[in-house]
Write an enzyme that holds these catalytic residues in place. Structure first.
Site, PDB file in Angstrom:
ATOM      1  N   GLY A  31       1.697  32.512  -5.494  1.00 29.86           N
ATOM      2  CA  GLY A  31       1.107  33.827  -5.749  1.00 29.86           C
ATOM      3  C   GLY A  31       0.151  33.805  -6.933  1.00 29.86           C
ATOM      4  O   GLY A  31      -0.293  32.747  -7.363  1.00 29.86           O
ATOM      5  N   LEU A  33      -2.816  34.993  -6.670  1.00 31.49           N
ATOM      6  CA  LEU A  33      -3.850  34.326  -5.871  1.00 31.49           C
ATOM      7  C   LEU A  33      -5.240  34.474  -6.482  1.00 31.49           C
ATOM      8  O   LEU A  33      -5.580  35.499  -7.047  1.00 31.49           O
ATOM      9  CB  LEU A  33      -3.842  34.890  -4.443  1.00 31.49           C
ATOM     10  CG  LEU A  33      -2.505  34.751  -3.697  1.00 31.49           C
ATOM     11  CD1 LEU A  33      -2.640  35.313  -2.277  1.00 31.49           C
ATOM     12  CD2 LEU A  33      -2.029  33.302  -3.642  1.00 31.49           C
ATOM     13  N   HIS A  34      -6.021  33.407  -6.352  1.00 33.64           N
ATOM     14  CA  HIS A  34      -7.377  33.372  -6.893  1.00 33.64           C
ATOM     15  C   HIS A  34      -8.277  32.656  -5.883  1.00 33.64           C
ATOM     16  O   HIS A  34      -7.810  32.268  -4.794  1.00 33.64           O
ATOM     17  CB  HIS A  34      -7.385  32.685  -8.259  1.00 33.64           C
ATOM     18  CG  HIS A  34      -6.693  31.351  -8.276  1.00 33.64           C
ATOM     19  ND1 HIS A  34      -7.112  30.284  -7.522  1.00 33.64           N
ATOM     20  CD2 HIS A  34      -5.580  30.920  -8.945  1.00 33.64           C
ATOM     21  CE1 HIS A  34      -6.324  29.252  -7.743  1.00 33.64           C
ATOM     22  NE2 HIS A  34      -5.370  29.606  -8.593  1.00 33.64           N
ATOM     23  N   HIS A  37      -6.936  29.529  -4.104  1.00 35.22           N
ATOM     24  CA  HIS A  37      -6.031  29.805  -2.976  1.00 35.22           C
ATOM     25  C   HIS A  37      -6.830  30.325  -1.770  1.00 35.22           C
ATOM     26  O   HIS A  37      -6.561  29.961  -0.621  1.00 35.22           O
ATOM     27  CB  HIS A  37      -5.004  30.870  -3.348  1.00 35.22           C
ATOM     28  CG  HIS A  37      -4.084  30.493  -4.469  1.00 35.22           C
ATOM     29  ND1 HIS A  37      -4.122  31.109  -5.699  1.00 35.22           N
ATOM     30  CD2 HIS A  37      -3.095  29.572  -4.559  1.00 35.22           C
ATOM     31  CE1 HIS A  37      -3.191  30.596  -6.480  1.00 35.22           C
ATOM     32  NE2 HIS A  37      -2.554  29.656  -5.825  1.00 35.22           N
ATOM     33  N   LYS A 149      -6.743  20.115  -6.550  1.00 37.77           N
ATOM     34  CA  LYS A 149      -6.501  20.450  -7.957  1.00 37.77           C
ATOM     35  C   LYS A 149      -5.188  19.821  -8.446  1.00 37.77           C
ATOM     36  O   LYS A 149      -5.087  19.357  -9.567  1.00 37.77           O
ATOM     37  CB  LYS A 149      -6.480  21.973  -8.072  1.00 37.77           C
ATOM     38  CG  LYS A 149      -5.712  22.582  -9.203  1.00 37.77           C
ATOM     39  CD  LYS A 149      -6.506  22.542 -10.482  1.00 37.77           C
ATOM     40  CE  LYS A 149      -5.893  23.361 -11.590  1.00 37.77           C
ATOM     41  NZ  LYS A 149      -4.475  23.180 -11.779  1.00 37.77           N
ATOM     42  N   ASP A 150      -4.163  19.862  -7.584  1.00 37.80           N
ATOM     43  CA  ASP A 150      -2.874  19.258  -7.926  1.00 37.80           C
ATOM     44  C   ASP A 150      -2.774  17.939  -7.164  1.00 37.80           C
ATOM     45  O   ASP A 150      -2.053  17.827  -6.163  1.00 37.80           O
ATOM     46  CB  ASP A 150      -1.744  20.227  -7.561  1.00 37.80           C
ATOM     47  CG  ASP A 150      -1.890  21.542  -8.295  1.00 37.80           C
ATOM     48  OD1 ASP A 150      -1.548  21.599  -9.485  1.00 37.80           O
ATOM     49  OD2 ASP A 150      -2.410  22.507  -7.701  1.00 37.80           O
ATOM     50  N   GLN A 153       0.614  16.175  -6.625  1.00 35.83           N
ATOM     51  CA  GLN A 153       1.431  16.957  -5.687  1.00 35.83           C
ATOM     52  C   GLN A 153       1.003  16.685  -4.241  1.00 35.83           C
ATOM     53  O   GLN A 153       1.849  16.448  -3.369  1.00 35.83           O
ATOM     54  CB  GLN A 153       1.278  18.439  -6.012  1.00 35.83           C
ATOM     55  CG  GLN A 153       1.844  19.378  -4.979  1.00 35.83           C
ATOM     56  CD  GLN A 153       1.783  20.819  -5.430  1.00 35.83           C
ATOM     57  OE1 GLN A 153       2.589  21.255  -6.231  1.00 35.83           O
ATOM     58  NE2 GLN A 153       0.830  21.575  -4.926  1.00 35.83           N
ATOM     59  N   SER A 185      -7.134  28.395 -11.976  1.00 33.41           N
ATOM     60  CA  SER A 185      -5.678  28.236 -11.939  1.00 33.41           C
ATOM     61  C   SER A 185      -5.010  29.559 -12.295  1.00 33.41           C
ATOM     62  O   SER A 185      -5.550  30.336 -13.102  1.00 33.41           O
ATOM     63  CB  SER A 185      -5.256  27.169 -12.964  1.00 33.41           C
ATOM     64  OG  SER A 185      -3.879  27.273 -13.246  1.00 33.41           O
ATOM     65  N   ARG A 187      -2.620  29.840 -14.096  1.00 27.88           N
ATOM     66  CA  ARG A 187      -2.223  29.745 -15.509  1.00 27.88           C
ATOM     67  C   ARG A 187      -3.401  30.028 -16.454  1.00 27.88           C
ATOM     68  O   ARG A 187      -3.182  30.210 -17.641  1.00 27.88           O
ATOM     69  CB  ARG A 187      -1.615  28.373 -15.805  1.00 27.88           C
ATOM     70  CG  ARG A 187      -0.221  28.232 -15.200  1.00 27.88           C
ATOM     71  CD  ARG A 187       0.497  26.975 -15.665  1.00 27.88           C
ATOM     72  NE  ARG A 187       1.898  27.001 -15.296  1.00 27.88           N
ATOM     73  CZ  ARG A 187       2.421  26.380 -14.229  1.00 27.88           C
ATOM     74  NH1 ARG A 187       1.651  25.688 -13.416  1.00 27.88           N
ATOM     75  NH2 ARG A 187       3.719  26.458 -13.979  1.00 27.88           N
TER      76      ARG A 187
HETATM   77  P1  AMP Z   1       0.098  27.259  -6.719  1.00 28.63           P
HETATM   78  O1  AMP Z   1       0.139  28.697  -6.332  1.00 28.63           O
HETATM   79  O2  AMP Z   1      -0.439  27.016  -8.087  1.00 28.63           O
HETATM   80  O3  AMP Z   1       1.388  26.536  -6.425  1.00 28.63           O
HETATM   81  O4  AMP Z   1      -0.980  26.586  -5.764  1.00 28.63           O
HETATM   82  C1  AMP Z   1      -0.901  26.717  -4.373  1.00 28.63           C
HETATM   83  C2  AMP Z   1      -1.928  25.829  -3.753  1.00 28.63           C
HETATM   84  O5  AMP Z   1      -3.235  26.188  -4.206  1.00 28.63           O
HETATM   85  C3  AMP Z   1      -1.731  24.342  -4.133  1.00 28.63           C
HETATM   86  O6  AMP Z   1      -1.950  23.544  -2.984  1.00 28.63           O
HETATM   87  C4  AMP Z   1      -2.801  24.120  -5.171  1.00 28.63           C
HETATM   88  O7  AMP Z   1      -3.244  22.785  -5.247  1.00 28.63           O
HETATM   89  C5  AMP Z   1      -3.911  25.034  -4.642  1.00 28.63           C
HETATM   90  N1  AMP Z   1      -4.864  25.356  -5.710  1.00 28.63           N
HETATM   91  C6  AMP Z   1      -4.575  25.858  -6.940  1.00 28.63           C
HETATM   92  N2  AMP Z   1      -5.713  25.964  -7.676  1.00 28.63           N
HETATM   93  C7  AMP Z   1      -6.724  25.500  -6.893  1.00 28.63           C
HETATM   94  C8  AMP Z   1      -8.126  25.347  -7.074  1.00 28.63           C
HETATM   95  N3  AMP Z   1      -8.721  25.674  -8.213  1.00 28.63           N
HETATM   96  N4  AMP Z   1      -8.846  24.838  -6.058  1.00 28.63           N
HETATM   97  C9  AMP Z   1      -8.255  24.474  -4.882  1.00 28.63           C
HETATM   98  N5  AMP Z   1      -6.939  24.611  -4.647  1.00 28.63           N
HETATM   99  C10 AMP Z   1      -6.178  25.115  -5.630  1.00 28.63           C
END
Ligand code: AMP
Length: 284
Positions: A31, A33-34, A37, A149-150, A153, A185, A187
């Site tokens: 969540g 979301l940006h 996502h 980005k990750d 992971q 991100s 964060r």
């Molecule tokens: P998270 O909500 O941070 O667990 O991220 C969910 C998914 O979004 C993961 O697969 C992340 O790698 C991807 N994600 C997060 N930030 C970015 C970004 N800046 N660009 C592309 N994918 C992202």
């Protein structure tokens, strides 16, 4: 768009879509979301006929003292973003749905989880792989979308899917950045304006790495020293790691050969940020 809060309800919705012959795409998220996502959701909408986004802040991937409690949870805004992006189902389970009792069954990917973030966040990847295995079992998608980005992971999840013969495809989408290069991100919300400026040094250090490799530097120590010099321009940045590793097995290398992954993790104040780029000299 449907919002499913229970495992049974999301399973029913997927079952109906599958009976209608639809290809199921899945985007797991925590969540807040940006545009990062959203880029994954757009890729899913393009490739699949039925798209599910999960929103679940997974407690088992946070260590003691990490930001589990303060992690942003703007659910209404997230639902609006999903609606606008063409999502079919948001799966937003409560913690009791995902972990009704103490969790004693874990999925653990060895080796690949040891270096980099695995070193500074013990137990993190075990939490990620376990929750992803659970989500994949619940949603039963054909294709799952992750962000580059990750990087660690994505590599770990791909290996889990391969080793456990999970019948699904993993697609890794490019990192979305702000115009100043900062990787978007959830964060970043924690950062002050000043800290946001400092954080742009992360991508600058990665760009420097790319430049040096493209200019023919092959010694890793020389490159990472230069990257550290860039990061040291802000006294607010505390470096956790600056590393150049094999892009598949994440092992340290001494010299640049072929395709490499440059990775950076820092702390700025209370906030931990990571970023990476892939550099492929054979593609030059
Ligand atoms: P998270 O909500 O941070 O667990 O991220 C969910 C998914 O979004 C993961 O697969 C992340 O790698 C991807 N994600 C997060 N930030 C970015 C970004 N800046 N660009 C592309 N994918 C992202």
């Amino acid at each position: 768009m449907e919002v499913a809060n229970t495992i049974d309800s999301v399973r029913e919705l997927v079952k109906a879509a599958r009976s209608a012959g639809k290809k199921i795409g899945f985007v797991p998220t925590m969540g807040a979301l940006h545009i990062g996502h959203i880029s994954l959701i757009e890729a899913a909408v393009k490739k699949c006929d039925f798209v599910i986004v999960s929103i679940f802040v997974n407690p088992t991937q946070f260590g003691p003292g990490e930001d589990y409690k303060k992690y942003p949870r703007p659910l209404e805004d997230d639902l609006e973003i999903c609606r606008n992006a063409g999502v079919d189902v948001v799966f937003a389970p409560a913690q009791e749905q995902m972990y009704p009792s103490e969790n004693v069954t874990w999925v653990n990917v060895e080796k690949l989880t040891e270096p980099l973030c695995g070193r500074s966040r013990p137990g993190h990847f075990r939490g990620v792989t376990t929750v992803c295995a659970k989500l994949f079992n619940i949603v039963a998608p054909d294709v799952v979308f992750f962000g580059a980005k990750d990087a660690q992971q994505a590599i770990v999840i791909k290996r889990m899917v391969e080793d456990l013969n999970m019948p699904l495809e993993i697609v890794v989408c490019p990192t979305i950045r702000e115009s100043d290069g900062l990787a978007v991100s959830s964060r970043n919300k924690y950062l002050t304006e000043e800290e946001k400026k400092d954080a742009t040094l992360i991508y600058k250090s990665l760009e420097k790495c790319r430049e040096m490799i493209e200019a023919g530097t092959t010694d890793i120590g020389t490159i990472t020293a230069e990257m550290r010099t860039i990061l040291s321009q802000s006294p607010a940045i505390e470096v956790e790691y600056v590393s150049i590793v094999d892009v598949e097995i994440l092992q340290s290398i001494d010299h640049i050969t072929g395709k490499v992954l440059a990775v950076v993790a820092v702390r700025i104040g209370q906030t931990r940020l990571i970023d990476n780029i892939v550099v492929d000299i054979e593609q030059q």
